[in-house]
Write a protein that holds these residues in place. Sequence first.
Motif, PDB file in Angstrom:
ATOM      1  N   PRO A 161       0.806  -1.222   0.000  1.00 47.93           N
ATOM      2  CA  PRO A 161       0.000   0.000   0.000  1.00 47.93           C
ATOM      3  C   PRO A 161       0.840   1.274   0.000  1.00 47.93           C
ATOM      4  O   PRO A 161       0.424   2.295  -0.560  1.00 47.93           O
ATOM      5  N   LEU A 162       2.044   1.213   0.589  1.00 40.76           N
ATOM      6  CA  LEU A 162       2.898   2.399   0.636  1.00 40.76           C
ATOM      7  C   LEU A 162       3.582   2.663  -0.694  1.00 40.76           C
ATOM      8  O   LEU A 162       3.773   3.826  -1.089  1.00 40.76           O
ATOM      9  N   THR A 163       3.998   1.605  -1.396  1.00 42.52           N
ATOM     10  CA  THR A 163       4.726   1.790  -2.657  1.00 42.52           C
ATOM     11  C   THR A 163       3.806   1.876  -3.868  1.00 42.52           C
ATOM     12  O   THR A 163       4.244   2.279  -4.945  1.00 42.52           O
ATOM     13  N   LEU A 164       2.528   1.492  -3.708  1.00 44.43           N
ATOM     14  CA  LEU A 164       1.614   1.472  -4.851  1.00 44.43           C
ATOM     15  C   LEU A 164       1.570   2.803  -5.590  1.00 44.43           C
ATOM     16  O   LEU A 164       1.632   2.814  -6.830  1.00 44.43           O
ATOM     17  N   PRO A 165       1.473   3.962  -4.924  1.00 47.07           N
ATOM     18  CA  PRO A 165       1.383   5.220  -5.672  1.00 47.07           C
ATOM     19  C   PRO A 165       2.583   5.472  -6.580  1.00 47.07           C
ATOM     20  O   PRO A 165       2.414   5.841  -7.752  1.00 47.07           O
ATOM     21  N   ILE A 166       3.799   5.277  -6.069  1.00 48.49           N
ATOM     22  CA  ILE A 166       4.961   5.576  -6.907  1.00 48.49           C
ATOM     23  C   ILE A 166       5.148   4.529  -7.996  1.00 48.49           C
ATOM     24  O   ILE A 166       5.605   4.843  -9.095  1.00 48.49           O
ATOM     25  N   VAL A 167       4.819   3.283  -7.717  1.00 50.00           N
ATOM     26  CA  VAL A 167       4.935   2.234  -8.738  1.00 50.00           C
ATOM     27  C   VAL A 167       3.941   2.490  -9.863  1.00 50.00           C
ATOM     28  O   VAL A 167       4.276   2.393 -11.051  1.00 50.00           O
ATOM     29  N   LEU A 168       2.703   2.815  -9.496  1.00 49.08           N
ATOM     30  CA  LEU A 168       1.691   3.079 -10.508  1.00 49.08           C
ATOM     31  C   LEU A 168       2.062   4.303 -11.336  1.00 49.08           C
ATOM     32  O   LEU A 168       1.920   4.316 -12.569  1.00 49.08           O
ATOM     33  N   GLU A 169       2.567   5.341 -10.689  1.00 54.50           N
ATOM     34  CA  GLU A 169       2.976   6.539 -11.411  1.00 54.50           C
ATOM     35  C   GLU A 169       4.106   6.238 -12.386  1.00 54.50           C
ATOM     36  O   GLU A 169       4.104   6.698 -13.530  1.00 54.50           O
ATOM     37  N   THR A 170       5.092   5.448 -11.939  1.00 57.83           N
ATOM     38  CA  THR A 170       6.233   5.102 -12.798  1.00 57.83           C
ATOM     39  C   THR A 170       5.793   4.232 -13.958  1.00 57.83           C
ATOM     40  O   THR A 170       6.219   4.435 -15.112  1.00 57.83           O
ATOM     41  N   ALA A 171       4.946   3.233 -13.675  1.00 60.32           N
ATOM     42  CA  ALA A 171       4.484   2.334 -14.726  1.00 60.32           C
ATOM     43  C   ALA A 171       3.687   3.095 -15.784  1.00 60.32           C
ATOM     44  O   ALA A 171       3.817   2.824 -16.989  1.00 60.32           O
ATOM     45  N   ARG A 172       2.833   4.051 -15.358  1.00 58.48           N
ATOM     46  CA  ARG A 172       2.077   4.827 -16.331  1.00 58.48           C
ATOM     47  C   ARG A 172       3.000   5.735 -17.142  1.00 58.48           C
ATOM     48  O   ARG A 172       2.836   5.883 -18.362  1.00 58.48           O
ATOM     49  N   TYR A 173       3.994   6.325 -16.486  1.00 60.49           N
ATOM     50  CA  TYR A 173       4.905   7.238 -17.182  1.00 60.49           C
ATOM     51  C   TYR A 173       5.714   6.496 -18.244  1.00 60.49           C
ATOM     52  O   TYR A 173       5.887   6.978 -19.368  1.00 60.49           O
ATOM     53  N   LEU A 174       6.203   5.306 -17.868  1.00 59.45           N
ATOM     54  CA  LEU A 174       7.027   4.520 -18.789  1.00 59.45           C
ATOM     55  C   LEU A 174       6.200   3.640 -19.720  1.00 59.45           C
ATOM     56  O   LEU A 174       6.759   2.916 -20.539  1.00 59.45           O
ATOM     57  N   GLN A 175       4.863   3.670 -19.559  1.00 57.13           N
ATOM     58  CA  GLN A 175       3.940   2.902 -20.405  1.00 57.13           C
ATOM     59  C   GLN A 175       4.232   1.399 -20.354  1.00 57.13           C
ATOM     60  O   GLN A 175       4.249   0.719 -21.374  1.00 57.13           O
ATOM     61  N   VAL A 176       4.425   0.927 -19.118  1.00 59.03           N
ATOM     62  CA  VAL A 176       4.581  -0.513 -18.897  1.00 59.03           C
ATOM     63  C   VAL A 176       3.189  -1.039 -18.538  1.00 59.03           C
ATOM     64  O   VAL A 176       2.793  -1.104 -17.370  1.00 59.03           O
ATOM     65  N   HIS A 177       2.427  -1.406 -19.553  1.00 60.88           N
ATOM     66  CA  HIS A 177       1.005  -1.673 -19.365  1.00 60.88           C
ATOM     67  C   HIS A 177       0.738  -2.884 -18.476  1.00 60.88           C
ATOM     68  O   HIS A 177      -0.250  -2.894 -17.734  1.00 60.88           O
ATOM     69  N   GLU A 178       1.569  -3.884 -18.538  1.00 63.57           N
ATOM     70  CA  GLU A 178       1.347  -5.063 -17.705  1.00 63.57           C
ATOM     71  C   GLU A 178       1.507  -4.720 -16.231  1.00 63.57           C
ATOM     72  O   GLU A 178       0.750  -5.208 -15.384  1.00 63.57           O
ATOM     73  N   ALA A 179       2.455  -3.852 -15.921  1.00 61.15           N
ATOM     74  CA  ALA A 179       2.625  -3.424 -14.533  1.00 61.15           C
ATOM     75  C   ALA A 179       1.429  -2.605 -14.070  1.00 61.15           C
ATOM     76  O   ALA A 179       0.980  -2.720 -12.922  1.00 61.15           O
ATOM     77  N   VAL A 180       0.868  -1.773 -14.961  1.00 60.51           N
ATOM     78  CA  VAL A 180      -0.333  -1.008 -14.621  1.00 60.51           C
ATOM     79  C   VAL A 180      -1.493  -1.956 -14.321  1.00 60.51           C
ATOM     80  O   VAL A 180      -2.241  -1.758 -13.358  1.00 60.51           O
ATOM     81  N   SER A 181      -1.634  -3.007 -15.118  1.00 60.43           N
ATOM     82  CA  SER A 181      -2.717  -3.979 -14.894  1.00 60.43           C
ATOM     83  C   SER A 181      -2.561  -4.680 -13.559  1.00 60.43           C
ATOM     84  O   SER A 181      -3.548  -4.919 -12.848  1.00 60.43           O
ATOM     85  N   ILE A 182      -1.321  -5.009 -13.206  1.00 60.57           N
ATOM     86  CA  ILE A 182      -1.086  -5.657 -11.911  1.00 60.57           C
ATOM     87  C   ILE A 182      -1.436  -4.705 -10.773  1.00 60.57           C
ATOM     88  O   ILE A 182      -2.047  -5.099  -9.778  1.00 60.57           O
ATOM     89  N   CYS A 183      -1.068  -3.432 -10.907  1.00 60.82           N
ATOM     90  CA  CYS A 183      -1.424  -2.431  -9.891  1.00 60.82           C
ATOM     91  C   CYS A 183      -2.937  -2.301  -9.776  1.00 60.82           C
ATOM     92  O   CYS A 183      -3.479  -2.156  -8.669  1.00 60.82           O
ATOM     93  N   ASP A 184      -3.611  -2.355 -10.907  1.00 63.30           N
ATOM     94  CA  ASP A 184      -5.078  -2.277 -10.922  1.00 63.30           C
ATOM     95  C   ASP A 184      -5.683  -3.428 -10.115  1.00 63.30           C
ATOM     96  O   ASP A 184      -6.573  -3.232  -9.280  1.00 63.30           O
ATOM     97  N   ARG A 185      -5.185  -4.649 -10.349  1.00 68.53           N
ATOM     98  CA  ARG A 185      -5.703  -5.813  -9.614  1.00 68.53           C
ATOM     99  C   ARG A 185      -5.362  -5.717  -8.133  1.00 68.53           C
ATOM    100  O   ARG A 185      -6.182  -6.049  -7.270  1.00 68.53           O
ATOM    101  N   PHE A 186      -4.162  -5.255  -7.828  1.00 63.95           N
ATOM    102  CA  PHE A 186      -3.751  -5.099  -6.428  1.00 63.95           C
ATOM    103  C   PHE A 186      -4.657  -4.092  -5.723  1.00 63.95           C
ATOM    104  O   PHE A 186      -5.066  -4.306  -4.566  1.00 63.95           O
ATOM    105  N   LEU A 187      -4.973  -3.022  -6.424  1.00 62.71           N
ATOM    106  CA  LEU A 187      -5.829  -1.995  -5.855  1.00 62.71           C
ATOM    107  C   LEU A 187      -7.216  -2.565  -5.549  1.00 62.71           C
ATOM    108  O   LEU A 187      -7.768  -2.367  -4.458  1.00 62.71           O
ATOM    109  N   ASN A 188      -7.796  -3.295  -6.507  1.00 63.46           N
ATOM    110  CA  ASN A 188      -9.118  -3.893  -6.302  1.00 63.46           C
ATOM    111  C   ASN A 188      -9.120  -4.883  -5.151  1.00 63.46           C
ATOM    112  O   ASN A 188     -10.037  -4.904  -4.331  1.00 63.46           O
ATOM    113  N   ASP A 189      -8.081  -5.717  -5.100  1.00 61.02           N
ATOM    114  CA  ASP A 189      -8.025  -6.757  -4.067  1.00 61.02           C
ATOM    115  C   ASP A 189      -7.765  -6.184  -2.675  1.00 61.02           C
ATOM    116  O   ASP A 189      -8.089  -6.825  -1.675  1.00 61.02           O
ATOM    117  N   GLY A 190      -7.186  -4.998  -2.599  1.00 58.41           N
ATOM    118  CA  GLY A 190      -6.800  -4.446  -1.303  1.00 58.41           C
ATOM    119  C   GLY A 190      -7.741  -3.405  -0.749  1.00 58.41           C
ATOM    120  O   GLY A 190      -7.412  -2.733   0.238  1.00 58.41           O
TER     121      GLY A 190
END
Length: 598
Positions: free
Chosen positions: A97-126
């Motif tokens: 939960p603490l690293t999710l914001p910076i990871v999601l921001e980095t993944a969106r900036y670098l357009q790493v779509h699979e990482a964004v999808s994983i963050c999306d699932r993590f967000l829903n599950d948490g």
Amino acid sequence: MESYSLLFSSSQGAGLLSGFQRLRSDRRMCDVVLETGGVSFPCHRALLASSSEYFWALFGESTVERLAPTVSLPALTPRGLDIILDFLYSGWLSLSPLTLPIVLETARYLQVHEAVSICDRFLNDGLSLNTCCCYANLAECHALPEALAASNQTITMEMAALLQDKREDLLELNIQSLTAVLEAEEIPGVKEAELVRLALDWLEVNGPLPLVRSNLLLSRLRFGLVTPSDLAILSHAHPAMATPLMRSHVTRALEYHGQGAARPIRQSRQTTLRSSANHVLLVGGGVNPDSPDQEVLTFDLKNRKWSSLAPNLPRLLKNHCVCCVGGFLFVIGGEEVVGGTEEGGKTLTTTTTNQVWRYDPRFACWEEVESMLETRAQFTCCVVDDVIYAIGGQHPRADTHTSMASVEFYNMTAGVWRRATPLPRPLYGHASAVLGQALFVSGGIPGHQGCHQGGSRGDQRGSSKELLFLDLGVGGKTWETRAPMSIARFRHHMATVAGSIYALLGMYEPFCDIERYDSLADHWTRLRPLLIGSFSYGLAVTASGTLLLFGGRKWMDGQEVTVKSVLEYDREKDRWKEICQLPRPLCGSECTLLALPN
């Protein structure tokens, strides 16, 4: 053409990533260094370009960075870039939960779509009470619609706890989420005045907003659910409430509160509870048919849990009627039971009444409204186009009770009862149902046969099979007869489900017969009898068309006993089953569906 085989190695991809990870760890063959926040990350251009659209474009044929030994990424944090690079080189994404914001921001900036999808699932599950507001802001910021909807739903369901323990989180919520929550049809355990205060506090913290946006937010509130005294205070609590649009909302709410008897037919979204018709109310009745209780039981259809309506019914009633109009409960007529003492023993007296009580679940209060023109007991009532009809019944005359043919209806606009087309003959102990704009009345005991207190089975000979019909759509001037039931019935129930009318049980039918009426064919069909059935039960029809039968009395070992069973009828299989039990044995209750605050 020479034949060949194409074989796939599942380990090749993992081995390739492992090889790159080793090269990166040993800093071998690295041809670019990514730099941010003073931290350097030696990497491989080929892997970055194949894993990220951002790097694919960055290392294109015509860019300055194509052969540059160092690339600066000042928009990113070292921690976020490190986690995403680990993901690109290993396939494993480290999240909390603490690293999710910076990871999601980095993944969106670098357009790493699979990482964004994983963050999306993590967000829903948490999603939880502690995370829902933060995750809603993340989902809105990074355009994750499914996660945003799930977060908003969690906020809605947890609003009561959030207001108490996490109010600061709510005040930091993005406006899209707050607007969506205030739009919700159900917000359990929260009064509308609390939502108004939340919205005004949010505007104080996040304002000033453009007039259109503040109006859009505040228009989602239901001012008709706020008491006039609270409205007077809240309407001056913030400048946003002084706009012409908000003043008009408050004015309409105050006008609604002043409507008096007409309130049930003056409903709008602003006055509708944030709840569905989710409860069956069991009004009146008790263990002993002659000693009713004032407690009104409520049955939550979703959770199948019991509770009590507060406050209690104002009177002890039996042989009364209940109905619901505009989200208000009406309790009409019947016999009022009054207890007293005589020579040290308890005595009960009954008085037939024409009183009408109305319960407003918005503010949990009872109010006596205009009384019927005549006192009535063992009558029936029904609702057509928000008009209540009281049909037949008994009233006291001299030392006996006389059956009645009169019919009256409640005009809520004027707040008065008026006479309608009377029945062809006096009738009591009958049942009614509504189909379209037509009234159907069946069974009962016709004529002036005096008071009926439920004695022997021999009384059945006075019961009727007759079915009467009154079409209100063409003026309702004449009662007509339709095909009679297959069995005479007294103190039974009728219910309309899926375009058909069901006649159920009764007081003296020896086999607890059930039948269904087809109005187009004017024909009754006998259904499977309820062999363990009862009389003096309560009947309710849910929004989905399920028939529920509550308690009642039945014969056991040669005597009448009150039961606790709650039965459900499966129309497809023509079968009853017990789904639960009442908190206590109960008979003589009248039932209706009503929306109650969750």
